[in-house]
Design a protein around this motif. Structure first.
Motif, PDB file in Angstrom:
ATOM      1  N   ASP A 325      30.783 -32.537 -79.577  1.00 50.76           N
ATOM      2  CA  ASP A 325      30.190 -31.417 -80.316  1.00 50.76           C
ATOM      3  C   ASP A 325      29.614 -31.912 -81.635  1.00 50.76           C
ATOM      4  O   ASP A 325      29.850 -33.053 -82.048  1.00 50.76           O
ATOM      5  N   ARG A 326      28.891 -31.029 -82.299  1.00 52.10           N
ATOM      6  CA  ARG A 326      28.494 -31.301 -83.667  1.00 52.10           C
ATOM      7  C   ARG A 326      29.743 -31.270 -84.556  1.00 52.10           C
ATOM      8  O   ARG A 326      30.679 -30.509 -84.311  1.00 52.10           O
ATOM      9  N   ARG A 363      21.579 -29.165 -77.620  1.00 50.32           N
ATOM     10  CA  ARG A 363      22.753 -29.556 -76.844  1.00 50.32           C
ATOM     11  C   ARG A 363      22.428 -29.538 -75.344  1.00 50.32           C
ATOM     12  O   ARG A 363      22.026 -28.510 -74.802  1.00 50.32           O
ATOM     13  N   ARG A 368      27.936 -28.743 -72.625  1.00 48.33           N
ATOM     14  CA  ARG A 368      28.425 -27.500 -73.216  1.00 48.33           C
ATOM     15  C   ARG A 368      29.907 -27.240 -72.944  1.00 48.33           C
ATOM     16  O   ARG A 368      30.621 -26.733 -73.829  1.00 48.33           O
ATOM     17  N   ALA A 371      32.540 -28.424 -75.763  1.00 51.80           N
ATOM     18  CA  ALA A 371      32.393 -28.013 -77.161  1.00 51.80           C
ATOM     19  C   ALA A 371      33.730 -27.632 -77.779  1.00 51.80           C
ATOM     20  O   ALA A 371      34.658 -27.172 -77.092  1.00 51.80           O
ATOM     21  N   ASP A 384      31.826 -21.172 -79.526  1.00 54.97           N
ATOM     22  CA  ASP A 384      30.489 -21.614 -79.129  1.00 54.97           C
ATOM     23  C   ASP A 384      29.681 -20.445 -78.571  1.00 54.97           C
ATOM     24  O   ASP A 384      30.176 -19.705 -77.746  1.00 54.97           O
TER      25      ASP A 384
END
Length: 384
Positions: A325-326, A363, A368, A371, A384
């Motif tokens: 993830d970020r 992304r 996904r 996340a 998310d």
């Protein structure tokens, strides 16, 4: 360390750092990799080989494994180096009726996600592995699974990245991340030198990522350090088995190595040894791990454990699958952590997605499910 500001800085030169650096470099980006010790010095190196396995994986990982199946056979040609890899097939063994009852459903689910899988009865599994103990009553078989030399593969990625202009700095431990205006602006090394970050940072040092984020940004990730145990036997004159082996209820994974020795693992863990400064095996766990191997392949009783290690620290996530993830609180950094038991086989499929995410800002859908938001209630911070 003085150099022009790279577009991307990658922390960690294990399989993910090396592969993602290569993927970015082949797209024409300027990349600097910072590695605290040596390429493949952590979990991407060490004893034995690694499994390239779909069988028994978390279903969220199987679309990535389906893509990895297509990439593993081509890696040597793509990287221009030897990448020892073999499709041996994987057998997930069953000894209890209550475990075997789920095999058809598991096969259906894996087939539906593009993983060739079949259920074998006792007679069929022994046509593949005649040396199995009498108690084995069946198996789930994935013929496209196999094994690879993890150290050689990681080095091949790193060297290929260098050939494309990536700067790979070893003995460059990172002390902290420096932020400006909601972005990671620089990476500060232990010696006080700074590496400026142009477009983005990829934090791919599995064992050290969470600690670095906590120290620099106050970000906490739901992971903790583990020290997987690996055993190597004396060589056998005749291979006791040919497949990559797993087990439905025993903590056991087995591989044949090119020199005729057997590698045993399967969830057994060592313990941190402060004097050595690394993980170390626990004698009773070495004995227990090998006893499980002999229980499944009685012929292994003729071999001895000649090496046991737990020195390659990793990070495990609270739900057993990776976190990708970020980094919370900054908009130009991606973290990928918590790979233990789940990262090696899918690396050739995940690395190009990480590179694309860093470069394009979007992304990838296949990432996904990993996340951080999966740990938060809908509508809460971090969801998310």
């Amino acid at each position: 360390m003085t150099q022009p500001t790279p577009e991307y800085v990658v922390i960690g030169a294990g399989i993910y750092g090396a592969a993602t650096a290569w993927e970015l470099a082949r797209r024409g980006h300027q990349v600097t990799v910072l590695e605290a010790r040596r390429v493949a010095a952590g979990a991407s190196g060490g004893l034995g080989w690694r499994g390239v396995r779909a069988n028994g994986r978390d279903p969220r990982e199987l679309p990535l494994m389906r893509e990895a199946y297509t990439r593993w056979p081509a890696l040597a040609a793509e990287l221009g180096a030897a990448v020892p890899y073999e499709r041996t097939g994987h057998l997930l063994l069953y000894e209890r009726d209550r475990d075997l009852a789920s095999a058809e459903s598991r096969a259906w689910a894996q087939e539906g996600l593009g993983i060739p899988t079949r259920v074998l009865d006792g007679a069929a599994v022994r046509r593949i592995e005649p040396g199995l103990a009498e108690g084995v009553i069946g198996a789930l078989h994935c013929p496209l699974d196999g094994v690879a030399d993890h150290g050689a593969t990681t080095l091949a990625y790193a060297n290929a990245a260098r050939k494309l202009g990536a700067q790979v700095h070893e003995d460059a431990p990172v002390a902290e991340l420096s932020t400006e205006g909601g972005r990671v602006a620089a990476v500060v090394l232990d010696d006080g030198s700074r590496v400026r970050v142009g477009r983005g940072l990829l934090l791919l040092a599995n064992a050290g990522a969470s600690e670095l984020l906590g120290r620099s940004l106050g970000v906490r990730l739901p992971v903790w350090p583990v020290f997987p145990q690996v055993l190597i036997s004396s060589p056998s004159a005749r291979a006791p088995f040919v497949s990559l082996i797993g087990h439905a209820h025993r903590p056991l994974a087995l591989k044949m190595l090119p020199d005729g020795s057997v590698m045993a693992s399967g969830g057994w863990r060592g313990r941190w040894n402060a004097e050595l400064g690394c993980g170390a095996p626990v004698p009773e766990r070495v004995t227990g791990n090998w006893a499980e191997a002999v229980a499944v392949f009685p012929e292994l009783a003729t071999l001895k454990v000649v090496d046991a290690r737990a020195d390659r620290g990793e990070a495990a996530s609270v739900d057993g699958i990776p976190i990708i993830d970020r980094v919370p609180g900054v908009d130009n950094a991606i973290v990928a952590v918590g790979w233990t038991g789940h990262g090696w086989a899918i690396a050739p499929a995940v690395a190009p997605l990480l590179a694309a995410w860093a470069a394009d800002g979007q992304r990838p859908e296949l990432l996904r499910p990993f996340a951080l938001g999966r740990f938060a209630l809908p509508g809460s911070a971090g969801a998310d």
